[in-house]
Every structure is written in structure tokens, then in C-alpha cells.
Write a protein that holds these residues in place. Sequence first.
Motif: not given
Length: 134
Positions: A24-28, A30-33
Motif C-alpha cells: 500500500t502507499g503506507e509501506n511501498i 519499505s518494500a522498495k528497500e
Amino acid sequence: LDMSPVPVIFQILTVDEAGNNLLTGENIASAKENITIEYNGDTYKIDASNSPAKTFKSSKLENGSYLLYFGTFFGDYNAETFVINYGNGNSHIVSFTVKNYADVTKTEYLLELNGVPQPNIGGPSFILRLNPNK
């Protein structure tokens, strides 16, 4: 008549047990890292501009969640493999076979996830619904 091989792109949805999209916009950010793909000795990060030969991108959906794309693959592949690492110790091994024929209306697709054959969904755009916590 176009005799070019059909391009193959993998669409990756990260989902929980109930099938809800986890990106989601909240964790994208972090996901990219944390989420990477290992393929042919190269490491791909989401939306990285220095991707070697393939593209690993995110795309925002209408509902505000995100879909990941990995590809594009052209030609024939026999048990080609890439690994999705989630940065939490879990990963998925994706193996695929693509066989193109002279008759461009016929292409065969086989897909395995962690060694388990997956239903033939027709390709060339495979949608993988993966739980990063399993």
C-alpha cells in the motif's frame, strides 16, 4: 505475419492469508528497500534505475495498493528461474518454461512456484499471488 516471440511479463501481488494486497502507499517505500529479485546473478530492486537486463517496477492500482512487474522475457525458456526475496527471511522460487512455435497463435507456458506446478493461466502475463510471510 509477425513471427516474433510473445513477450512474457510477471505481475506479482503480495497478499495475506485472506488475499488482501499487502503493498500500500503506507509501506511501498519499505518494500522498495527490502524486496529484491535474484535472476541470472543480478539483483533487482523495485523501481531501481540501474536494473541490468530486466525491469522490476511497481504500479499503483486504483484502490491505492501496488502491483509489481518483472520482465520482459522474449523467446524460449526452459526451467528458467528467479527468486523473490522479501527481506524478512522468506522467499519464493519461480520457475518458468516458454515454448514458442512457428504458428504464432500457439505458445506453451509452464510455471512452478517453489517446485509446485501452477495451473496454466494462459500467459504471457502471469499473475503471481504470493504471501511474503510464507
